[in-house]
Design a protein around this motif. Structure first.
Motif, PDB file in Angstrom:
ATOM      1  N   LEU A  41     -12.165  -6.362  -6.388  1.00 59.14           N
ATOM      2  CA  LEU A  41     -13.133  -5.293  -6.135  1.00 59.14           C
ATOM      3  C   LEU A  41     -13.819  -5.563  -4.800  1.00 59.14           C
ATOM      4  O   LEU A  41     -14.298  -6.685  -4.553  1.00 59.14           O
ATOM      5  N   VAL A  42     -13.871  -4.556  -3.952  1.00 59.24           N
ATOM      6  CA  VAL A  42     -14.506  -4.697  -2.647  1.00 59.24           C
ATOM      7  C   VAL A  42     -15.260  -3.422  -2.318  1.00 59.24           C
ATOM      8  O   VAL A  42     -14.864  -2.332  -2.762  1.00 59.24           O
ATOM      9  N   GLN A  43     -16.323  -3.544  -1.569  1.00 58.82           N
ATOM     10  CA  GLN A  43     -17.103  -2.371  -1.165  1.00 58.82           C
ATOM     11  C   GLN A  43     -16.413  -1.630  -0.025  1.00 58.82           C
ATOM     12  O   GLN A  43     -15.656  -2.230   0.746  1.00 58.82           O
ATOM     13  N   PRO A  44     -16.682  -0.346   0.091  1.00 57.25           N
ATOM     14  CA  PRO A  44     -16.129   0.403   1.232  1.00 57.25           C
ATOM     15  C   PRO A  44     -16.497  -0.265   2.555  1.00 57.25           C
ATOM     16  O   PRO A  44     -17.629  -0.719   2.730  1.00 57.25           O
ATOM     17  N   LEU A  56      -0.662  -8.923   3.347  1.00 58.13           N
ATOM     18  CA  LEU A  56      -1.206  -7.637   3.766  1.00 58.13           C
ATOM     19  C   LEU A  56      -2.705  -7.818   3.986  1.00 58.13           C
ATOM     20  O   LEU A  56      -3.458  -8.005   3.028  1.00 58.13           O
ATOM     21  N   GLN A  57      -3.117  -7.797   5.240  1.00 63.59           N
ATOM     22  CA  GLN A  57      -4.531  -7.857   5.582  1.00 63.59           C
ATOM     23  C   GLN A  57      -5.061  -6.430   5.612  1.00 63.59           C
ATOM     24  O   GLN A  57      -4.568  -5.593   6.374  1.00 63.59           O
ATOM     25  N   MET A  58      -6.053  -6.164   4.782  1.00 61.32           N
ATOM     26  CA  MET A  58      -6.604  -4.816   4.659  1.00 61.32           C
ATOM     27  C   MET A  58      -8.054  -4.818   5.128  1.00 61.32           C
ATOM     28  O   MET A  58      -8.899  -5.506   4.537  1.00 61.32           O
ATOM     29  N   ASN A  59      -8.330  -4.081   6.182  1.00 64.61           N
ATOM     30  CA  ASN A  59      -9.679  -3.979   6.729  1.00 64.61           C
ATOM     31  C   ASN A  59     -10.174  -2.544   6.614  1.00 64.61           C
ATOM     32  O   ASN A  59      -9.390  -1.618   6.409  1.00 64.61           O
ATOM     33  N   SER A  60     -11.472  -2.382   6.775  1.00 64.29           N
ATOM     34  CA  SER A  60     -12.090  -1.044   6.723  1.00 64.29           C
ATOM     35  C   SER A  60     -11.615  -0.268   5.499  1.00 64.29           C
ATOM     36  O   SER A  60     -11.212   0.896   5.597  1.00 64.29           O
ATOM     37  N   LEU A  61     -11.670  -0.919   4.366  1.00 67.60           N
ATOM     38  CA  LEU A  61     -11.156  -0.311   3.139  1.00 67.60           C
ATOM     39  C   LEU A  61     -11.963   0.919   2.738  1.00 67.60           C
ATOM     40  O   LEU A  61     -13.195   0.968   2.924  1.00 67.60           O
ATOM     41  N   LYS A  62     -11.268   1.890   2.167  1.00 68.61           N
ATOM     42  CA  LYS A  62     -11.860   3.145   1.725  1.00 68.61           C
ATOM     43  C   LYS A  62     -11.628   3.320   0.231  1.00 68.61           C
ATOM     44  O   LYS A  62     -10.664   2.760  -0.318  1.00 68.61           O
ATOM     45  N   PRO A  63     -12.448   4.104  -0.446  1.00 62.60           N
ATOM     46  CA  PRO A  63     -12.221   4.343  -1.873  1.00 62.60           C
ATOM     47  C   PRO A  63     -10.818   4.868  -2.164  1.00 62.60           C
ATOM     48  O   PRO A  63     -10.242   4.536  -3.205  1.00 62.60           O
ATOM     49  N   GLU A  64     -10.258   5.639  -1.265  1.00 64.17           N
ATOM     50  CA  GLU A  64      -8.909   6.174  -1.482  1.00 64.17           C
ATOM     51  C   GLU A  64      -7.815   5.114  -1.354  1.00 64.17           C
ATOM     52  O   GLU A  64      -6.650   5.396  -1.635  1.00 64.17           O
ATOM     53  N   GLN A  91      -4.319  -5.300  -8.653  1.00 61.06           N
ATOM     54  CA  GLN A  91      -5.258  -4.179  -8.559  1.00 61.06           C
ATOM     55  C   GLN A  91      -6.209  -4.371  -7.378  1.00 61.06           C
ATOM     56  O   GLN A  91      -6.812  -5.444  -7.210  1.00 61.06           O
ATOM     57  N   VAL A  92      -6.356  -3.330  -6.591  1.00 63.10           N
ATOM     58  CA  VAL A  92      -7.355  -3.274  -5.527  1.00 63.10           C
ATOM     59  C   VAL A  92      -8.276  -2.095  -5.820  1.00 63.10           C
ATOM     60  O   VAL A  92      -7.811  -0.959  -5.960  1.00 63.10           O
ATOM     61  N   THR A  93      -9.556  -2.383  -5.941  1.00 65.70           N
ATOM     62  CA  THR A  93     -10.543  -1.345  -6.211  1.00 65.70           C
ATOM     63  C   THR A  93     -11.591  -1.361  -5.118  1.00 65.70           C
ATOM     64  O   THR A  93     -12.200  -2.398  -4.847  1.00 65.70           O
ATOM     65  N   VAL A  94     -11.765  -0.207  -4.478  1.00 62.36           N
ATOM     66  CA  VAL A  94     -12.757  -0.071  -3.409  1.00 62.36           C
ATOM     67  C   VAL A  94     -13.864   0.840  -3.918  1.00 62.36           C
ATOM     68  O   VAL A  94     -13.658   2.048  -4.103  1.00 62.36           O
TER      69      VAL A  94
END
Length: 121
Positions: free
Chosen positions: A11-14, A80-88, A116-119
């Protein structure tokens, strides 16, 4: 038998970041194209990014500029490095790889079990 195991979801914040890892194991000679796919609830599985053995990359338009795929052939890993994550971006993320299996001497397209990735705020 060959398998892929993902890790790093959560779980990560937007606006936040996460790094997914995928380890390939089992009896295979080498891996060819590796990639990440995702599936959100009620939607079809979609391509996120792929990387060839030589390092050529391909990204879905929705993640270009925010996500980076990389691999370590010696460690049999893809990241996979994921930055600037969005709810979508919320989805189950799956690792995929074409592995040359020793037992069959054929390329086996292999999937991991997903992470699971939840933003959300």
């Amino acid at each position: 038998q060959v398998q892929l195991v993902e890790s790093g979801g959560g779980l990560v914040q937007p606006g936040g970041s996460l790094r997914l890892s995928c380890a390939a194991s089992g009896s295979f000679f080498t891996s060819y194209t590796m990639g990440w796919y995702r599936q959100a609830p009620g939607k079809q599985r979609e391509l996120v990014a792929t990387i060839t053995k030589s390092g050529s990359t391909n990204y879905a338009d929705a993640v270009k500029g925010r996500f980076t795929i990389s691999r370590d052939n010696a460690k049999k890993m893809v990241y996979l490095q994921m930055n600037s994550l969005k709810p979508e971006d919320t989805a189950v993320y799956y690792c995929n790889a074409d592995l040359l299996a020793i037992a069959t001497m054929k390329v086996a397209n292999t999937w991991g079990q997903g992470t699971q990735v939840t933003v959300a705020s």
